[in-house]
Write a protein that holds these residues in place. Structure first.
Motif, PDB file in Angstrom:
ATOM      1  N   UNK A 368     121.137  87.614  79.926  1.00  0.00           N
ATOM      2  CA  UNK A 368     121.175  87.496  78.457  1.00  0.00           C
ATOM      3  C   UNK A 368     119.770  87.184  77.912  1.00  0.00           C
ATOM      4  N   UNK A 369     119.056  86.309  78.612  1.00  0.00           N
ATOM      5  CA  UNK A 369     117.684  86.001  78.187  1.00  0.00           C
ATOM      6  C   UNK A 369     116.810  87.253  78.229  1.00  0.00           C
ATOM      7  N   UNK A 370     117.010  88.095  79.234  1.00  0.00           N
ATOM      8  CA  UNK A 370     116.254  89.350  79.351  1.00  0.00           C
ATOM      9  C   UNK A 370     116.567  90.280  78.180  1.00  0.00           C
ATOM     10  N   UNK A 371     117.846  90.347  77.797  1.00  0.00           N
ATOM     11  CA  UNK A 371     118.235  91.173  76.641  1.00  0.00           C
ATOM     12  C   UNK A 371     117.555  90.663  75.374  1.00  0.00           C
ATOM     13  N   UNK A 372     117.590  89.347  75.179  1.00  0.00           N
ATOM     14  CA  UNK A 372     116.988  88.771  73.971  1.00  0.00           C
ATOM     15  C   UNK A 372     115.481  88.979  73.937  1.00  0.00           C
ATOM     16  N   UNK A 373     114.824  88.842  75.086  1.00  0.00           N
ATOM     17  CA  UNK A 373     113.391  89.111  75.159  1.00  0.00           C
ATOM     18  C   UNK A 373     113.120  90.567  74.794  1.00  0.00           C
ATOM     19  N   UNK A 407     128.084  79.614  75.697  1.00  0.00           N
ATOM     20  CA  UNK A 407     127.383  79.535  74.405  1.00  0.00           C
ATOM     21  C   UNK A 407     126.396  80.683  74.234  1.00  0.00           C
ATOM     22  N   UNK A 408     125.647  81.015  75.318  1.00  0.00           N
ATOM     23  CA  UNK A 408     124.626  82.057  75.223  1.00  0.00           C
ATOM     24  C   UNK A 408     125.250  83.445  75.026  1.00  0.00           C
ATOM     25  N   UNK A 409     126.423  83.658  75.580  1.00  0.00           N
ATOM     26  CA  UNK A 409     127.125  84.935  75.345  1.00  0.00           C
ATOM     27  C   UNK A 409     127.407  85.097  73.855  1.00  0.00           C
ATOM     28  N   UNK A 410     127.947  84.045  73.252  1.00  0.00           N
ATOM     29  CA  UNK A 410     128.269  84.105  71.821  1.00  0.00           C
ATOM     30  C   UNK A 410     126.992  84.101  70.978  1.00  0.00           C
ATOM     31  N   UNK A 411     125.959  83.383  71.413  1.00  0.00           N
ATOM     32  CA  UNK A 411     124.686  83.371  70.681  1.00  0.00           C
ATOM     33  C   UNK A 411     124.051  84.754  70.660  1.00  0.00           C
ATOM     34  N   UNK A 412     124.172  85.484  71.771  1.00  0.00           N
ATOM     35  CA  UNK A 412     123.649  86.852  71.798  1.00  0.00           C
ATOM     36  C   UNK A 412     124.400  87.727  70.810  1.00  0.00           C
TER      37      UNK A 412
END
Length: 593
Positions: A368-373, A407-412
């Motif tokens: 998920x962090x890679x997607x956001x980056x 949380x990060x799934x929903x934050x994305x």
């Protein structure tokens, strides 16, 4: 060093080199060979020295093979014999490195062509004729060189004492060859590249791996498949006693446990990650073995660390790491087992202190962090697609998700929703502006909107897949979903998402109702307790079934157009003691510096 020495400038007049490159036959028992190998000169230490050496030996190099007899095949076969047959000990270490380096130089004509070579002198000698029988032995030797990671011997360890009769082994043999004559044969790529690369722990392992990757990525000959790729695709574990099918050429066995251990330890380098990708993708024996390991965290954690430090890695290294994850997530057993491995204190994950988390939840966080980056920096659709495909493959097996991962799934999804609304707003404003001015061309907001809606749908499918198949295992995801329930409201009636929103809407409505009945000002613990009770009470038949999300990695057509330039860029930047002229390289674009 040898008993005789000279300056580089004296080499064109050297009688030994003249005789070596001349037409006179010299028998293998002639004392000349001892005299030749005992001669040495100062090893080049800079690009200037290398240039002088190249210029000084032009006449010698031109006279080699100038006769009608073709000696190149003989040379390549001799190099293969040196690499595969000489036992690796202190006095032979540098000879092995130089023989492998010479093979790399022999293959380096590809560097000076913009197009991928499909016919070359490399194909002529390596894929047929006298060299072909050495295929499996060469691949096996190069793999074992990589596995062993042998360090170079300490200074002086490779020196013989001189024989009193002047015959037999000469003192300084390995050193003389490495610092002198063999360097002459490796000058095809000498150039002005700065010699600033850090010292390698194992030059032999590094050079062996690079040669192996070059051989594996040679294109098929017109009338024969690449035998080195065939060998890599088919080798088996030393513990596998089943016979090789007669249809498999160039077969051999190797210790899979040793190979696995070294691959886990070496993932900081591009070339080791590329080897791991090659083996996982092409060798089903290796893939089956790795997926059956009970210590997969030793392999997965270094791959996640590559993705976590995405801004410090080159894009090719990130792609390879991501595709490795995608290949691994094609296996349901892997997707289940990663949630059973509990990790403690992941020091390199700096966004949040993770004192205890499953490998599966950590994998989700990093992807998920890679997607956001990627959304904020590179905006690479290929990277997005593979990240989402890996999450989708895992989604049906999500188990006991860490609250932060949920949380990060929903934050994305929240980030995607905001981006969707922003593009919609821009499209609306642009359309209004165009009504008053016919001269201004409209930006292609429709394409942007289409891409963002594809990603949003994929995220909804991933959430839906988890809810329909493993709701009872993931109260933290339900909690995160309820906490941000307003995010999903705008998509309930959207024609692109109506179908996939049915289950998500049902879950939100069902659990919101139960929380409402429980009263106001509930603690986090009490909310989770109500969710766990509700999970048991929710009739599973009310959730609509969708086809299972499954994505499989498939190489694009003509993969050599990507891999051959990539491999040679690694040779250029990582090969020990080889220097290439940047202005002559055509295969890939050189960095400006």
């Amino acid at each position: 060093m040898g008993s005789n020495s000279s300056r580089i400038g004296d080499l064109p007049k050297n009688e030994y080199l003249k005789k070596l490159s001349g037409t006179e036959f010299v028998s293998e028992n002639d004392p000349f060979w001892n005299q030749l190998l005992s001669f040495s000169f100062p090893a080049p230490t800079s690009s200037t020295d290398l240039k002088l050496l190249e210029e000084a030996t032009i006449s010698v190099c031109r006279s080699l093979g100038s006769d009608s007899e073709d000696l190149l095949e003989e040379l390549v076969c001799c190099l293969m014999q040196l690499i595969t047959d000489i036992p690796l000990i202190d006095i032979t270490y540098e000879i092995s490195v130089e023989a492998i380096s010479t093979m790399v130089v022999f293959l380096s004509c590809q560097l000076y062509h913009k197009e991928v070579l499909r016919q070359s002198i490399s194909h002529k000698y390596l894929m047929r004729g006298r060299c072909l029988p050495y295929t499996s032995k060469l691949v096996k030797t190069l793999l074992y060189n990589f596995i062993r990671q042998e360090k170079p011997p300490p200074p002086g360890a490779h020196v013989f004492s001189q024989q009193s009769d002047g015959g037999g082994l000469l003192y300084g043999l390995a050193s003389g060859v490495a610092s002198g004559l063999w360097t002459v044969f490796t000058l095809g790529g000498v150039g002005s590249k700065a010699a600033s690369a850090p010292a390698l722990a194992s030059p032999l392992a590094n050079q062996s791996l690079l040669l192996l990757l070059v051989l594996a990525n040679l294109t098929d000959a017109a009338d024969a498949p690449n035998p080195y790729r065939q060998a890599i695709m088919s080798f088996k574990n030393t513990q596998d006693n089943s016979p090789f099918p007669s249809s498999i050429p160039h077969a051999f066995q190797i210790n899979f446990n040793s190979l696995y251990t070294t691959l886990c330890e070496q993932q900081t380098s591009d070339q080791a990650t590329l080897l791991l990708y090659t083996l996982l993708h092409q060798n089903s024996n290796i893939r089956t073995y790795m997926l059956a390991r009970t210590d997969m965290e030793n392999l997965v954690l270094p791959i996640l660390e590559i993705l976590y430090h995405v801004e410090e890695r080159n894009s090719h290294h990130v792609y390879m790491a991501l595709i490795i994850l995608l290949i691994l997530t094609e296996d349901d057993g892997f997707n289940r087992s990663i949630h059973e491995v509990i990790l403690k204190n992941i020091t390199w994950y700096s966004e949040r202190v993770l004192t205890e988390i499953s490998l599966g939840s950590l994998l989700i966080l990093v992807v998920i962090r890679t997607i956001q980056y990627n959304m904020t920096r590179t905006r690479d659709k290929y990277l997005h697609t593979n990240c989402l495909a890996a999450l989708a493959n895992m989604s049906a097996q999500f188990r006991s998700l860490h609250q932060y991962a949920a949380q990060r799934i929903i934050s994305l999804f929240s980030l995607l929703s905001k981006k969707h609304n922003k593009v919609l707003e821009q499209a609306t404003q642009s359309l209004r502006g165009s009504l008053s001015s016919n001269d201004v061309p409209l930006p292609d907001y429709a394409q942007d909107l289409n891409v963002i809606e594809e990603v949003i749908r994929m995220m909804l499918e991933i959430i839906n897949s988890c809810l329909t198949t493993s709701l009872h295992h993931n109260p933290n995801l339900v909690y995160a979903l309820l906490y941000k329930r307003d995010l999903f409201e705008q998509f309930r009636t959207h024609p692109s998402f109506q179908d996939i929103m049915q289950n998500i809407d049902l879950v939100i409505t069902f659990f919101s109702s139960r929380l409402l009945q429980a009263g106001a000002e509930l603690s986090v613990e009490r909310v989770l307790e109500i969710i766990k009770q509700g999970i048991v009470a929710l009739p599973k038949d009310r959730l609509k079934k969708f086809p299972e999300l499954k994505f499989k990695y498939v190489e694009e057509e003509q993969p050599e157009e990507f891999f051959i330039p990539y491999v040679w860029s690694l040779v250029y930047s990582s090969a020990a003691g080889l220097y290439w002229s940047p202005q002559d390289i055509q295969l890939f674009t050189m960095d400006s510096d």
